[in-house]
Design a protein around this motif. Structure first.
Motif, PDB file in Angstrom:
ATOM      1  N   LYS A   8     -30.626   2.182   7.746  1.00  0.00           N
ATOM      2  CA  LYS A   8     -30.510   1.020   6.861  1.00  0.00           C
ATOM      3  C   LYS A   8     -30.177  -0.223   7.685  1.00  0.00           C
ATOM      4  CE  LYS A   8     -30.419  -1.120   2.922  1.00  0.00           C
ATOM      5  NZ  LYS A   8     -31.687  -1.407   2.260  1.00  0.00           N
ATOM      6  N   ALA A   9     -29.206  -0.130   8.572  1.00  0.00           N
ATOM      7  CA  ALA A   9     -28.779  -1.277   9.369  1.00  0.00           C
ATOM      8  C   ALA A   9     -29.850  -1.734  10.364  1.00  0.00           C
ATOM      9  CB  ALA A   9     -27.489  -0.940  10.118  1.00  0.00           C
ATOM     10  N   LYS A  10     -30.522  -0.793  11.004  1.00  0.00           N
ATOM     11  CA  LYS A  10     -31.463  -1.141  12.065  1.00  0.00           C
ATOM     12  C   LYS A  10     -32.880  -1.414  11.567  1.00  0.00           C
ATOM     13  CE  LYS A  10     -28.433  -0.503  15.349  1.00  0.00           C
ATOM     14  NZ  LYS A  10     -27.906  -1.603  16.142  1.00  0.00           N
ATOM     15  N   LEU A  11     -33.282  -0.715  10.487  1.00  0.00           N
ATOM     16  CA  LEU A  11     -34.669  -0.820  10.019  1.00  0.00           C
ATOM     17  C   LEU A  11     -34.799  -1.249   8.568  1.00  0.00           C
ATOM     18  CD1 LEU A  11     -36.017   2.511  11.587  1.00  0.00           C
ATOM     19  CD2 LEU A  11     -36.155   0.205  12.547  1.00  0.00           C
ATOM     20  N   ASP A  12     -33.659  -1.449   7.906  1.00  0.00           N
ATOM     21  CA  ASP A  12     -33.644  -1.726   6.467  1.00  0.00           C
ATOM     22  C   ASP A  12     -34.409  -0.647   5.693  1.00  0.00           C
ATOM     23  OD1 ASP A  12     -32.756  -3.148   4.246  1.00  0.00           O
ATOM     24  OD2 ASP A  12     -34.621  -4.320   4.130  1.00  0.00           O
ATOM     25  N   HIS A  13     -34.241   0.591   6.140  1.00  0.00           N
ATOM     26  CA  HIS A  13     -34.907   1.742   5.522  1.00  0.00           C
ATOM     27  C   HIS A  13     -33.892   2.537   4.707  1.00  0.00           C
ATOM     28  CE1 HIS A  13     -37.590   5.166   5.027  1.00  0.00           C
ATOM     29  NE2 HIS A  13     -36.592   5.945   5.414  1.00  0.00           N
ATOM     30  N   ASP A  14     -34.233   2.819   3.473  1.00  0.00           N
ATOM     31  CA  ASP A  14     -33.378   3.637   2.610  1.00  0.00           C
ATOM     32  C   ASP A  14     -33.835   5.081   2.678  1.00  0.00           C
ATOM     33  OD1 ASP A  14     -31.739   1.557   1.502  1.00  0.00           O
ATOM     34  OD2 ASP A  14     -33.491   0.917   0.345  1.00  0.00           O
ATOM     35  N   MET A  15     -32.861   5.965   2.848  1.00  0.00           N
ATOM     36  CA  MET A  15     -33.162   7.403   2.823  1.00  0.00           C
ATOM     37  C   MET A  15     -31.974   8.140   2.223  1.00  0.00           C
ATOM     38  SD  MET A  15     -32.742   8.753   6.791  1.00  0.00           S
ATOM     39  CE  MET A  15     -32.869  10.486   6.374  1.00  0.00           C
ATOM     40  N   GLU A  16     -32.165   9.412   1.955  1.00  0.00           N
ATOM     41  CA  GLU A  16     -31.100  10.232   1.379  1.00  0.00           C
ATOM     42  C   GLU A  16     -29.934  10.344   2.348  1.00  0.00           C
ATOM     43  OE1 GLU A  16     -33.600  13.021   3.835  1.00  0.00           O
ATOM     44  OE2 GLU A  16     -34.038  11.364   2.485  1.00  0.00           O
ATOM     45  N   ASP A  17     -28.773  10.776   1.833  1.00  0.00           N
ATOM     46  CA  ASP A  17     -27.597  11.010   2.676  1.00  0.00           C
ATOM     47  C   ASP A  17     -27.966  11.993   3.789  1.00  0.00           C
ATOM     48  OD1 ASP A  17     -25.841   9.399   1.143  1.00  0.00           O
ATOM     49  OD2 ASP A  17     -25.574  11.035  -0.280  1.00  0.00           O
ATOM     50  N   TYR A  18     -27.616  11.637   5.022  1.00  0.00           N
ATOM     51  CA  TYR A  18     -27.990  12.450   6.180  1.00  0.00           C
ATOM     52  C   TYR A  18     -27.015  12.141   7.310  1.00  0.00           C
ATOM     53  CZ  TYR A  18     -31.414  14.803   9.281  1.00  0.00           C
ATOM     54  OH  TYR A  18     -32.069  15.671  10.126  1.00  0.00           O
TER      55      TYR A  18
END
Length: 134
Positions: A42-52
């Motif tokens: 999220k911080a580096k790519l502004d990508h949302d993904m599931e908890d990991y």
């Protein structure tokens, strides 16, 4: 070749992450590193993904034995344990320690891998039993 040892749990992510740390500690593993992949992407790519989250678990006596056998084995240490959401469940996956033996082809690592496997399996079993009791 399968390289993981996994359990799928019906517990929420935060609870599973806490219980995973506890189960690993009960088997002599400390957490040396923790990577929140979700937050990093999220911080580096502004990508949302599931908890990991990736936990770098280490059992010092086992790590010492492995390093005494093969100094390059540090490339495969610590034991990575992933806690991640998969739909409405949480998955806990540990790198199968037998991967060390398969990749290095050093039979001298087999006893270390077998003990690490027993300990990781015990931790995963404890998680499974705790989730079943919830």
């Amino acid at each position: 070749m399968r390289y993981d040892r996994s359990v799928h749990l019906a517990t929420d992510f935060a609870t599973t992450l806490t219980h995973t740390r506890e189960a690993l500690a009960a088997q002599g593993f400390g957490i040396l590193t923790e990577i929140d992949v979700t937050a990093t992407l999220k911080a580096k790519l502004d990508h949302d993904m599931e908890d990991y989250v990736i936990l770098g678990a280490c059992n010092p006596p086992l790590a010492h034995r492995a390093l005494e056998t093969d100094r390059s084995i540090g490339l495969l240490l610590p034991c990575n344990v992933v806690v991640r959401r998969e739909g409405d469940r949480t998955v806990v996956q540990a790198l199968d320690p037998n991967t060390m033996v398969a990749l290095t082809e050093l039979d001298a690592l087999r006893p270390v891998a077998e003990e690490a496997t027993r300990r990781l399996d015990a931790a995963l079993s404890a998680l499974d039993a705790a989730a079943a009791g919830s």
